[in-house]
Scaffold this motif. Structure first.
Motif, PDB file in Angstrom:
ATOM      1  N   ASP A 157      75.863   9.209  41.752  1.00 41.03           N
ATOM      2  CA  ASP A 157      75.093  10.448  41.886  1.00 41.03           C
ATOM      3  C   ASP A 157      75.928  11.538  42.539  1.00 41.03           C
ATOM      4  OD1 ASP A 157      72.868   9.368  40.675  1.00 41.03           O
ATOM      5  OD2 ASP A 157      71.818   8.932  42.559  1.00 41.03           O
ATOM      6  N   THR A 158      76.778  11.159  43.468  1.00 42.19           N
ATOM      7  CA  THR A 158      77.636  12.144  44.143  1.00 42.19           C
ATOM      8  C   THR A 158      78.702  12.680  43.194  1.00 42.19           C
ATOM      9  OG1 THR A 158      77.279  11.024  46.255  1.00 42.19           O
ATOM     10  CG2 THR A 158      79.158  12.526  46.105  1.00 42.19           C
ATOM     11  N   ALA A 159      79.381  11.784  42.502  1.00 44.18           N
ATOM     12  CA  ALA A 159      80.473  12.203  41.617  1.00 44.18           C
ATOM     13  C   ALA A 159      79.989  13.139  40.514  1.00 44.18           C
ATOM     14  CB  ALA A 159      81.147  10.979  41.013  1.00 44.18           C
ATOM     15  N   TYR A 160      78.779  12.893  40.013  1.00 42.54           N
ATOM     16  CA  TYR A 160      78.257  13.668  38.890  1.00 42.54           C
ATOM     17  C   TYR A 160      77.314  14.794  39.309  1.00 42.54           C
ATOM     18  CZ  TYR A 160      80.195  10.044  35.844  1.00 42.54           C
ATOM     19  OH  TYR A 160      81.039   9.175  35.187  1.00 42.54           O
ATOM     20  N   HIS A 161      77.158  14.993  40.599  1.00 43.71           N
ATOM     21  CA  HIS A 161      76.283  16.068  41.053  1.00 43.71           C
ATOM     22  C   HIS A 161      76.907  17.417  40.671  1.00 43.71           C
ATOM     23  CE1 HIS A 161      73.966  18.722  43.678  1.00 43.71           C
ATOM     24  NE2 HIS A 161      73.102  17.730  43.824  1.00 43.71           N
ATOM     25  N   PRO A 162      76.133  18.322  40.085  1.00 44.24           N
ATOM     26  CA  PRO A 162      76.707  19.595  39.610  1.00 44.24           C
ATOM     27  C   PRO A 162      77.463  20.373  40.687  1.00 44.24           C
ATOM     28  CG  PRO A 162      74.486  19.319  38.758  1.00 44.24           C
ATOM     29  CD  PRO A 162      74.706  18.209  39.734  1.00 44.24           C
ATOM     30  N   LEU A 163      76.951  20.390  41.917  1.00 45.00           N
ATOM     31  CA  LEU A 163      77.626  21.154  42.967  1.00 45.00           C
ATOM     32  C   LEU A 163      78.911  20.471  43.423  1.00 45.00           C
ATOM     33  CD1 LEU A 163      74.614  22.380  45.142  1.00 45.00           C
ATOM     34  CD2 LEU A 163      75.992  23.697  43.521  1.00 45.00           C
ATOM     35  N   VAL A 164      78.941  19.154  43.386  1.00 46.84           N
ATOM     36  CA  VAL A 164      80.169  18.441  43.723  1.00 46.84           C
ATOM     37  C   VAL A 164      81.210  18.673  42.637  1.00 46.84           C
ATOM     38  CG1 VAL A 164      81.210  16.180  44.145  1.00 46.84           C
ATOM     39  CG2 VAL A 164      78.943  16.709  45.085  1.00 46.84           C
ATOM     40  N   GLU A 165      80.805  18.553  41.397  1.00 50.56           N
ATOM     41  CA  GLU A 165      81.746  18.770  40.289  1.00 50.56           C
ATOM     42  C   GLU A 165      82.295  20.194  40.299  1.00 50.56           C
ATOM     43  OE1 GLU A 165      80.660  15.913  36.615  1.00 50.56           O
ATOM     44  OE2 GLU A 165      79.218  17.522  36.967  1.00 50.56           O
ATOM     45  N   GLU A 166      81.445  21.151  40.619  1.00 50.27           N
ATOM     46  CA  GLU A 166      81.851  22.560  40.577  1.00 50.27           C
ATOM     47  C   GLU A 166      82.687  22.959  41.783  1.00 50.27           C
ATOM     48  OE1 GLU A 166      79.813  27.016  40.874  1.00 50.27           O
ATOM     49  OE2 GLU A 166      78.545  25.249  40.581  1.00 50.27           O
ATOM     50  N   ARG A 167      82.267  22.545  42.976  1.00 52.17           N
ATOM     51  CA  ARG A 167      82.878  23.047  44.196  1.00 52.17           C
ATOM     52  C   ARG A 167      83.840  22.058  44.867  1.00 52.17           C
ATOM     53  NH1 ARG A 167      77.365  25.214  46.804  1.00 52.17           N
ATOM     54  NH2 ARG A 167      78.529  24.837  48.758  1.00 52.17           N
ATOM     55  N   TYR A 168      83.676  20.767  44.565  1.00 57.36           N
ATOM     56  CA  TYR A 168      84.531  19.741  45.177  1.00 57.36           C
ATOM     57  C   TYR A 168      85.008  18.757  44.107  1.00 57.36           C
ATOM     58  CZ  TYR A 168      82.101  21.654  49.217  1.00 57.36           C
ATOM     59  OH  TYR A 168      81.582  22.510  50.151  1.00 57.36           O
ATOM     60  N   PRO A 169      85.651  19.262  43.070  1.00 57.86           N
ATOM     61  CA  PRO A 169      86.099  18.364  41.997  1.00 57.86           C
ATOM     62  C   PRO A 169      87.090  17.312  42.475  1.00 57.86           C
ATOM     63  CG  PRO A 169      87.099  20.538  41.761  1.00 57.86           C
ATOM     64  CD  PRO A 169      86.035  20.668  42.801  1.00 57.86           C
ATOM     65  N   LEU A 170      87.828  17.600  43.546  1.00 54.05           N
ATOM     66  CA  LEU A 170      88.737  16.607  44.114  1.00 54.05           C
ATOM     67  C   LEU A 170      87.964  15.352  44.518  1.00 54.05           C
ATOM     68  CD1 LEU A 170      91.401  15.605  45.334  1.00 54.05           C
ATOM     69  CD2 LEU A 170      90.924  17.011  47.346  1.00 54.05           C
TER      70      LEU A 170
END
Length: 331
Positions: free
Chosen positions: A77-90
């Motif tokens: 859920d964390t890896a695929y969360h839109p805000l994580v993907e957009e702002r913290y792709p690392l």
């Protein structure tokens, strides 16, 4: 597996009181590491406290512009969360570089940070291991140590921390929020895990009665120039020989800020801010990246089978920084 008692709690306060009341108890959520270790008699908790019903699985924006990851949010859920993907792709790339899809669906963010080492001797209950049984010795130092540490080691332990997620969190300078009988506190990611020293059985600076409640990401995510490079024996489902989480802030060809964290080389994600500082105000060139790599591996020590990792880590740092500069991000 040895017999154990079991309970379930629905709030942090009860969980903390219960773990303090049982001297040999452990929290369990996804159980992707703990249950394996219990099955082979490496960990022997007398009591398990199921915390999966506690409302700690949300991912929310913070007032400071960052994100707060609930400790019970799954890795998937964390890896695929839109805000994580957009702002913290690392961070997203690092999580997806680890384990299998099935494990990521079960494993929690808090549990990921608490993984135990995959040192062969830690898993082999027939051999001495200071991490498993303090004072018995370290079989790895003169044994088969190809996967083990080259930085921050001690005469008592050369184990490595296995998490990919933790390496990215170290580079991002995340904060781990915990709660215990003495209240809540925040631990910078740099201080969360420990080097082995003479207490290698202690992986973190968590107190026995504390529980992880959240992981906070700062506003800066290095979303424009980043990479997570993981070098391993096979393309998937393997722990890192060396991994590098790199984030750059560039102004033209000039490096304004650099963040680097290494995995697979130490008892904790390895940061060296003074080496990163060598890049500040400098051109993003291979020559400058090589200087940083040399500084990062200063003091590294091989133990025979793993000596190759010193040069491998240097080359990995250079490659990761080049990828981050050119945005050839890979997992």
């Amino acid at each position: 597996m040895r017999p154990f008692s079991f309970s379930q709690t629905q709030d942090v306060e009860t969980a903390v009181r219960e773990v303090a009341a049982y001297p040999d108890s452990k929290f369990i959520a996804g159980g992707t590491n703990l249950l394996d270790l219990m099955k082979i008699d490496v960990m022997r908790p007398a009591h398990l406290i199921d915390i999966t019903k506690i409302a700690l699985n949300t991912i929310e924006e913070t007032e400071s512009g960052g994100l707060k990851l609930g400790a019970l949010a799954t890795n998937a859920d964390t890896a695929y969360h839109p805000l994580v993907e957009e702002r913290y792709p690392l961070l997203s790339h690092a999580i997806l570089a680890g384990a299998t899809a099935q494990l990521r669906n079960m494993a929690t963010d808090g549990g990921n940070l608490l993984q135990r080492t995959r040192c062969y001797y830690f898993y082999d209950t027939q051999t001495p291991c200071n991490k498993r049984e303090p004072g018995t010795g370290c079989s790895a130092i003169k044994g088969y140590n190809r996967d083990l540490a080259i930085l921050g080691t001690s005469e008592h332990c050369i184990a490595t921390h296995p998490s990919d997620m933790a390496v990215a969190l170290a580079a991002l300078e995340a904060t781990v929020h915990v709660s215990g009988t003495n209240g809540a506190r925040a631990i910078p990611m740099a201080d969360f895990h420990r080097l082995p020293g003479d207490t290698p059985h202690l992986d973190t600076n968590l107190q026995p009665d504390e529980i992880i409640t959240a992981i906070e990401l700062p506003s800066k995510g290095f979303a424009q120039h980043y990479t997570y490079l993981k070098l391993r024996d096979r393309a998937s489902y393997a722990f890192a020989l060396v991994s590098v989480a790199a984030g750059l802030e560039l102004e033209g060809d000039t490096v304004k800020e650099a963040r680097i964290a290494l995995g697979g080389v130490a008892h904790k994600p390895w940061r060296k801010p003074e080496a990163e500082a060598l890049l500040h105000g400098q051109s993003a060139t291979r020559e400058n990246f090589q200087k940083v790599a040399e500084a990062y591996l200063e003091g590294a020590k091989g133990y025979g089978d793993n000596t190759f990792k010193i040069e491998l880590a240097k080359r990995a740092i250079v490659r990761a920084l080049e990828q981050a500069t050119n945005m050839e991000a890979s997992a």
